[in-house]
Design an enzyme around this catalytic site. Structure first.
Site, short mmCIF file in Angstrom:
data_model
loop_
_atom_site.label_atom_id
_atom_site.label_comp_id
_atom_site.label_asym_id
_atom_site.label_seq_id
_atom_site.Cartn_x
_atom_site.Cartn_y
_atom_site.Cartn_z
N GLY A 165 20.21 -16.18 -25.90
CA GLY A 165 19.21 -16.90 -26.83
C GLY A 165 17.83 -16.63 -26.10
O GLY A 165 17.92 -16.51 -25.21
N GLY B 295 15.00 -17.72 -24.26
CA GLY B 295 14.90 -19.45 -24.16
C GLY B 295 13.83 -19.30 -23.80
O GLY B 295 12.77 -20.53 -23.60
N ARG B 296 12.43 -17.53 -23.31
CA ARG B 296 11.53 -17.53 -22.89
C ARG B 296 10.97 -16.78 -23.34
O ARG B 296 10.03 -16.30 -22.53
CB ARG B 296 11.71 -18.19 -21.09
CG ARG B 296 11.95 -16.80 -20.53
CD ARG B 296 12.20 -17.70 -19.35
NE ARG B 296 12.70 -16.32 -18.33
CZ ARG B 296 11.61 -16.12 -17.58
NH1 ARG B 296 10.83 -16.24 -17.18
NH2 ARG B 296 12.96 -14.47 -17.16
N LYS C 37 7.01 -12.44 -22.83
CA LYS C 37 8.19 -12.92 -22.34
C LYS C 37 7.08 -13.81 -21.09
O LYS C 37 6.27 -14.39 -20.65
CB LYS C 37 8.44 -12.27 -21.19
CG LYS C 37 9.97 -12.63 -20.46
CD LYS C 37 10.49 -11.58 -19.57
CE LYS C 37 11.57 -12.24 -18.83
NZ LYS C 37 11.91 -11.16 -18.04
N GLY D 48 10.14 -22.47 -21.18
CA GLY D 48 9.76 -21.53 -21.37
C GLY D 48 9.11 -20.54 -20.95
O GLY D 48 8.82 -19.58 -21.60
N ARG E 38 6.30 -7.52 -22.63
CA ARG E 38 7.19 -6.57 -22.89
C ARG E 38 7.62 -5.38 -23.62
O ARG E 38 7.55 -5.57 -24.96
CB ARG E 38 9.12 -7.38 -22.09
CG ARG E 38 9.80 -6.12 -21.97
CD ARG E 38 11.27 -6.74 -21.45
NE ARG E 38 11.93 -7.47 -22.07
CZ ARG E 38 12.85 -8.18 -21.52
NH1 ARG E 38 12.98 -8.46 -20.64
NH2 ARG E 38 13.55 -9.20 -22.16
N ASP F 253 24.87 -10.65 -21.33
CA ASP F 253 23.59 -10.57 -21.86
C ASP F 253 22.44 -9.55 -21.59
O ASP F 253 21.56 -9.59 -22.45
CB ASP F 253 23.62 -12.20 -22.17
CG ASP F 253 22.88 -12.92 -20.62
OD1 ASP F 253 23.91 -13.06 -20.02
OD2 ASP F 253 21.86 -13.47 -20.97
N ASN F 254 22.75 -8.56 -20.58
CA ASN F 254 21.71 -8.22 -19.84
C ASN F 254 21.81 -6.58 -19.72
O ASN F 254 20.72 -6.29 -19.12
CB ASN F 254 21.54 -8.61 -18.48
CG ASN F 254 20.82 -10.11 -18.24
OD1 ASN F 254 19.58 -10.15 -19.13
ND2 ASN F 254 20.48 -10.23 -17.22
#
Length: 492
Positions: free
Chosen positions: A88, A90-91, A111, A124, A174, A250-251
């Protein structure tokens, strides 16, 4: 006065288990480093307002504008081959979605905006170095013609973050067509939450691939579309010497964009085994491994869709396998076509791949700079006297001398005149890339001297990568031995 931006937040209307509702953590003393005014206008945002005190408060996470529904997205993922069922944001916090002047829906995400329920004991936050790196590389990728997330703004927080030392904190704004990843599908698949999985697939289809909704088998067509998008994206990386660095599931974006610029880098001397990421201990994500890794990631994606493909397990697996098996051919077609363009070949001949591979082999054996070799070939194609510029890049120039006559003989079979061919090759072979030592120099100037002029200058050069720009010729040069950057780092 309340601030209203043209948000239209579709992901936040999905069920609560898709995300956590969380607001950015305010920062002490925000200061704007850079606003991408052209991108702001493309998004139907007012750049003057974004540069105002109120706009800065939003970009720093201190102020939530009307219409924003801040969320941190849930996802899982394979990280260096090991599955983690909950990752998830996280930051990062998604402020909302806007529809740009081109009619495309895009996320606006902060971000480095503070901890979320997915932070896993992290702070974070982000340091200015990784923020500048992502800003430079993502905008360079866009200028190079590679599908990518974009950078709207970089803001200093007036606070410090602790990494290996105290560093200035920053927030990156972003922009992405979405932040849905293969890992987002894995998050629901591993939980057996097939209702959410179907909702996610339907949402992704409607947002990114609406044409497949009318197919006889929409979920199979969706899988085909994602495979095709990735098979066309990865060649674009290879053709400019880009190395992602953390190519986890996840990327890997469902939308076919390059996402998550952590320890990314561009090759200087050509070698398929090139690795820069400080955490890629075994070279899993080396330059030459990227096509196979994305193929592997797509297999993981196909596994999540099996319940949607068919109630019959064997039939579902067969359908998924059939889709996955299209990847190698799609990739090779795009990659080989790109390599031909880099050598000025508009048509295809039987022995072209031998010619190309022999050049790459000679480059690897002789430490030739990847970007400059092809750029200089763009000049030599119209002027054999320019061969000297190419051969000087090889530790043994005889290696180039042995190859060049074969190339010229092959070019004799091509239509068109040399001048037009040179222009076509210049359009395929950039002069300027975000070289690692240049990025490090920019970061050092910002961190050590609070000097952002080098950042501005490099960003301007990278915005026109295919132009010669004689005044900035030094930016095209590879690093001297003492300037080489051998390791790049994640921002967490």
């Amino acid at each position: 006065m309340p601030v209203t931006l043209p948000f239209d937040n579709s992901y936040a209307r999905l069920p609560d288990r898709f995300y956590a509702r969380v607001a950015p953590t305010p920062v002490r003393a925000p200061k704007l480093v850079k606003l991408n005014r052209a991108l702001a206008r493309k998004l139907n945002l007012d750049p003057d307002w974004l540069e105002s005190p109120e706009g800065l408060e939003m970009l720093a996470g201190n102020r939530i504008p009307d219409g924003s529904e801040p969320i941190a997205m849930a996802y899982a993922g394979h990280q260096f081959g090991q599955f983690v069922p909950q990752l998830g944001d996280g930051r990062a916090i998604l402020l909302g979605e806007v529809i740009g002047r081109d009619g495309v829906r895009r996320d606006i995400q902060l971000k480095g905006s503070g901890p979320t329920p997915f932070s896993r004991q992290g702070d974070g936050r982000a340091a200015i170095g990784p923020v500048l790196r992502e800003y430079l590389v993502s905008e360079a990728m866009a200028a190079l013609g590679v599908p990518t997330t974009r950078s709207l703004a970089a803001v200093l927080t007036g606070e410090v973050v602790i990494r290996d030392r105290f560093l200035p904190g920053a927030v990156l704004t972003r922009v992405a067509r979405s932040h849905i990843r293969i890992g987002t599908f894995q998050y629901f698949a591993v939980r057996g939450d097939f209702e959410a999985l179907q909702q996610l697939a339907d949402y992704a289809i409607a947002r990114h691939y609406p044409e497949v909704a009318e197919a006889d088998h929409p979920y199979r067509a969706f899988l085909d579309a994602v495979v095709k998008a990735q098979a066309e994206l990865v060649p674009k990386w290879l053709l400019i010497g880009f190395i992602h660095g953390v190519l986890n599931t996840d990327n890997t974006s469902i939308a076919g964009e390059t996402i998550d610029y952590g320890p990314c880098a561009f090759m200087d001397t050509y070698s398929p085994t090139t690795v820069f990421s400080s955490i890629d201990y075994h070279g899993r994500y080396a330059y030459g491994n990227q096509p196979q890794i994305v193929h592997w990631n797509l297999v993981r994606f196909a596994e999540t869709l099996l319940p949607l493909l068919s109630d019959d397990q064997d039939k579902a697996v067969a359908m998924a396998q059939e889709a996955i098996d299209t990847y190698p051919k799609l990739f090779e077609a795009a990659y080989h076509a790109g390599l031909r363009r880099k050598l000025g070949l508009e048509t295809a001949r039987d022995h072209d791949l031998d010619l190309i591979h022999d050049l790459l082999k000679a480059m690897a054996e002789n430490g030739a700079d990847f970007t400059l070799t092809f750029r200089n070939l763009s000049e030599a194609v119209a002027d054999p006297a320019a061969d000297e510029q190419v051969r000087s890049l090889f530790t043994d120039p005889a290696a180039y001398d042995a190859w060049a006559p074969r190339w010229r003989q092959r070019l004799a079979d091509e239509p068109g005149d040399p001048a037009a061919r040179r222009q076509a090759m210049r359009a395929a072979n950039p002069m300027f890339i975000p070289r690692n030592h240049r990025i490090e120099a920019v970061i050092n100037a910002a961190v050590d001297d609070k000097d952002y002029a080098p950042f501005e200058e490099l960003l301007a050069v990278l915005s026109r990568p295919y132009e010669n720009q004689p005044a900035f010729a030094l930016y095209a040069q590879p690093p001297e031995p003492h300037e080489r950057v051998l390791k790049t780092f994640c921002g967490t």
